[in-house]
Each structure stands twice: as structure tokens, then as C-alpha cells.
Write an enzyme that holds these catalytic residues in place. Structure first.
Site, PDB file in Angstrom:
ATOM      1  N   ASP A  37       0.863  -1.189   0.000  1.00 48.47           N
ATOM      2  CA  ASP A  37       0.000   0.000   0.000  1.00 48.47           C
ATOM      3  C   ASP A  37       0.891   1.228   0.000  1.00 48.47           C
ATOM      4  O   ASP A  37       2.120   1.114   0.071  1.00 48.47           O
ATOM      5  CB  ASP A  37      -0.896  -0.005   1.267  1.00 48.47           C
ATOM      6  CG  ASP A  37      -2.216   0.751   1.070  1.00 48.47           C
ATOM      7  OD1 ASP A  37      -2.165   1.990   0.935  1.00 48.47           O
ATOM      8  OD2 ASP A  37      -3.276   0.123   1.026  1.00 48.47           O
ATOM      9  N   ASP A  60       3.780   1.807  -4.465  1.00 48.60           N
ATOM     10  CA  ASP A  60       2.852   2.553  -5.328  1.00 48.60           C
ATOM     11  C   ASP A  60       2.653   1.694  -6.581  1.00 48.60           C
ATOM     12  O   ASP A  60       3.599   1.477  -7.346  1.00 48.60           O
ATOM     13  CB  ASP A  60       3.476   3.908  -5.680  1.00 48.60           C
ATOM     14  CG  ASP A  60       2.616   4.702  -6.646  1.00 48.60           C
ATOM     15  OD1 ASP A  60       1.661   4.135  -7.227  1.00 48.60           O
ATOM     16  OD2 ASP A  60       2.915   5.897  -6.839  1.00 48.60           O
ATOM     17  N   VAL A  61       1.429   1.230  -6.804  1.00 47.04           N
ATOM     18  CA  VAL A  61       1.193   0.268  -7.894  1.00 47.04           C
ATOM     19  C   VAL A  61       1.410   0.865  -9.285  1.00 47.04           C
ATOM     20  O   VAL A  61       1.485   0.121 -10.266  1.00 47.04           O
ATOM     21  CB  VAL A  61      -0.233  -0.361  -7.837  1.00 47.04           C
ATOM     22  CG1 VAL A  61      -0.396  -1.242  -6.616  1.00 47.04           C
ATOM     23  CG2 VAL A  61      -1.332   0.699  -7.917  1.00 47.04           C
ATOM     24  N   TYR A 152     -13.285   6.789 -13.348  1.00 47.36           N
ATOM     25  CA  TYR A 152     -13.349   5.530 -12.586  1.00 47.36           C
ATOM     26  C   TYR A 152     -13.993   4.453 -13.457  1.00 47.36           C
ATOM     27  O   TYR A 152     -13.481   3.342 -13.568  1.00 47.36           O
ATOM     28  CB  TYR A 152     -14.158   5.774 -11.309  1.00 47.36           C
ATOM     29  CG  TYR A 152     -14.187   4.598 -10.339  1.00 47.36           C
ATOM     30  CD1 TYR A 152     -13.089   4.298  -9.532  1.00 47.36           C
ATOM     31  CD2 TYR A 152     -15.333   3.816 -10.196  1.00 47.36           C
ATOM     32  CE1 TYR A 152     -13.133   3.230  -8.624  1.00 47.36           C
ATOM     33  CE2 TYR A 152     -15.377   2.754  -9.300  1.00 47.36           C
ATOM     34  CZ  TYR A 152     -14.275   2.468  -8.508  1.00 47.36           C
ATOM     35  OH  TYR A 152     -14.321   1.415  -7.615  1.00 47.36           O
ATOM     36  N   THR A 187     -16.317   0.656   3.145  1.00 47.24           N
ATOM     37  CA  THR A 187     -14.863   0.771   3.363  1.00 47.24           C
ATOM     38  C   THR A 187     -14.520   2.260   3.426  1.00 47.24           C
ATOM     39  O   THR A 187     -15.352   3.114   3.070  1.00 47.24           O
ATOM     40  CB  THR A 187     -14.072   0.164   2.182  1.00 47.24           C
ATOM     41  OG1 THR A 187     -14.266   1.007   1.032  1.00 47.24           O
ATOM     42  CG2 THR A 187     -14.495  -1.257   1.852  1.00 47.24           C
ATOM     43  N   THR A 190     -15.575   4.344   0.255  1.00 53.74           N
ATOM     44  CA  THR A 190     -16.944   4.836   0.102  1.00 53.74           C
ATOM     45  C   THR A 190     -17.311   5.794   1.239  1.00 53.74           C
ATOM     46  O   THR A 190     -18.014   6.768   1.028  1.00 53.74           O
ATOM     47  CB  THR A 190     -17.948   3.672   0.083  1.00 53.74           C
ATOM     48  OG1 THR A 190     -17.626   2.774   1.134  1.00 53.74           O
ATOM     49  CG2 THR A 190     -17.923   2.935  -1.223  1.00 53.74           C
TER      50      THR A 190
END
Ligand code: NAP
Length: 245
Positions: A37, A60-61, A152, A187, A190
């Protein structure tokens, strides 16, 4: 014997929400889990609470270099990877006319490019253990447009499509690739980033009449990670309280 006994898993975005719940379930089922994460304090705390079969690595993906670092460390600590959960994601909610190019680009880099990098960097490790399972977290927004979520939506439709191409490309390597499509889940994403008006609309739009819990999505992810789903690849698994029905 757990459903993932001795398997090595990487879960991105695992400091909270769906990723953290999945890490907990995987450890309970016997896996060695690398949680990654950008929220380091939270991530370390979650990994610590899971005991010695879990570690946290900053990641960081959207960075190939950081993916390579995560893979190297995972192999050094636990061995070759069998399961990858591409879970990290962000949401930016605003009407299209208020979108900036930076908003769109950021959503692309984390939600879409990050998933591409994850699959590309980890599949050779899976080949070394004769196969594996990749689970890409999309959304009901990967099926249906929603006002205020253009970037998104674009990224989550893309994840659904990328999952199918990867499943076809990797089938001969015995690597299965599936996508998971949560509806409205309780989560931090949201609770902190979605407007009250949208939340109310989402509840009305959900036949079961409530938000899902991260643990409920984690169970779908576990099914795909383990041999219970051995004949499923290139498919969509919906966990949405009936929202898309
Ligand atoms: P969450 O609570 O926000 O957790 C996601 C984690 O990923 C956060 O810790 C976040 O950090 C982290 N992250 C953000 N950018 C990152 C990056 N570049 N590299 C690595 N980690 C990064 O989200 P969630 O609700 O558990 O969602 C998990 C996945 O499910 C996401 O892909 C999301 O799109 C999808 N999903 C969620 C819902 C829902 O209702 N919750 C519905 C459908 C799909 P920050 O908090 O600092 O950004």
C-alpha cells in the site's frame, strides 16, 4: 488444512478495506501474504496483527520499479508467488465538466496501469510454481456507467477487458485470471470519498438494501485464489447485493 496452505500471495491496497479483509482471510487459510500500500503506518499495523505469515511493503502500484522491488522481496521472504490480488484503487467523483486531465490520468495510472504492471511483473514467478491465480478488482462500474464517475468507470471497464485478454494469454501457463465486481461496500473509500447523495442512491439501487462488508468480498476473492475455482478463468464475479440484476 487451509484452502491456501503454503501459497504465497501479494495483495495491493491492503492497508484497509477489501484488501485488509482479504489479507486476514488468506492468512487464516494458511497463506503467506505480502500486503502492499502507500499508507505505510496502517499497512504495517495490519500486517503485524496478522502474525509472522504476513509482511507489509511500501508500494505505489503505478511504478514498475516498485512492483519489481515487491516481487524480489516477496521471493526472498516466502518464495515464488501463486496468488496476486490487484486490489489497490482510487475513486474521484465529480461531474465530467469539472474533470481535469490530471484526474483522468491519475485514475488511469493507479486503477488500470497498476493492474497491467502487476500482471506483467508477477506472472514469471507464477510460472516457476506451475501456475497461479490473478484476481483483478474491478467494480459494478466495470459494467455500467455512473454519473460523476467517468474516469473511474473507464478504468474499471478496462480492468474487466484486460482480465479477459490476460486469461487467454496465460491459460497455457496454467495461470487463471478473473475479475471481481463489488457493489457498494462499506470501506474508507466509500465512507470518505463518496457523496452522501450518491450513497443514498446506491442503497436504493441495491436489492439487498445495505452496503456489503469487505469480508463478504474477501470470500469471493478467496474462492478465486484457491482450487475451488480451478475451472474458472477470464470470468466476472459479482458481489453487489443484486445491484446489477
Ligand atoms: P480503500 O478502502 O480506499 O482501500 C484501497 C487502498 O489502496 C487504500 O489504502 C489506498 O490508499 C490504497 N492506494 C491508493 N492508491 C494507491 C497506489 N497508487 N498504490 C498502492 N495503494 C494505493 O478501497 P476499497 O473500498 O477497499 O477498494 C478496494 C478495491 O475495490 C478498489 O480497486 C476499488 O475500486 C474496488 N471497489 C470498491 C468498492 C467499494 O464500494 N468500496 C466498490 C467497487 C469496487 P489511500 O486511501 O491513501 O488512497
Amino acid at each position: 488444512m487451509g484452502k491456501l496452505e503454503g501459497k504465497v500471495a501479494i495483495i495491493t491496497g491492503a492497508a484497509q478495506g477489501i484488501g485488509a479483509a482479504t489479507a486476514q482471510l488468506f492468512v487464516n487459510e494458511g497463506a503467506f501474504v505480502v500486503l502492499t500500500d502507500i499508507q505505510d503506518d496502517k499497512g504495517k499495523e495490519v500486517a503485524k496483527s496478522l502474525g509472522e505469515k504476513a509482511v507489509y511493503i511500501h508500494h505505489d502500484v503505478s511504478s514498475r520499479k516498485e512492483w519489481e522491488h515487491v516481487l524480489n522481496e516477496t521471493e526472498k521472504l516466502f518464495g515464488y508467488v501463486s496468488v496476486l490480488v490487484n486490489n489497490a484503487g482510487i475513486v474521484i467523483q465529480k461531474p465530467l465538466e469539472k474533470y481535469s486531465d490530471e484526474d483522468f490520468h491519475k485514475l488511469y495510472m493507479v486503477n488500470q496501469f497498476g493492474v497491467y504492471l502487476g500482471m506483467m511483473v508477477t506472472y514469471p514467478s507464477m510460472e516457476n510454481v506451475g501456475g497461479g491465480s490473478i484476481i483483478n478488482i474491478s467494480s459494478t462500474s466495470g459494467f455500467r456507467g455512473k454519473a460523476g464517475l467517468m474516469g473511474y468507470n473507464a478504468s474499471k471497464f478496462a480492468v474487466r477487458g484486460m482480465t479477459k485478454s490476460a486469461a487467454l494469454d496465460f491459460a497455457s501457463k496454467n495461470i487463471r485470471v478473473n475479475s471481481v465486481h463489488p457493489g457498494f461496500i462499506n470501506t474508507p473509500m466509500t465512507l470518505d470519498h463518496i457523496s452522501d447523495e450518491y450513497k443514498e442512491k446506491a442503497m436504493k439501487d441495491t436489492p439487498l438494501g445495505r452496503g456489503g462488508e469487505p469480508e463478504e468480498v474477501a470470500k469471493t476473492i478467496l474462492f478465486l485464489a484457491c482450487d475451488d475455482s480451478s475451472f474458472s478463468t477470464g470470468s466476472e464475479f459479482i458481489t453487489d447485493g443484486g445491484r446489477l440484476a
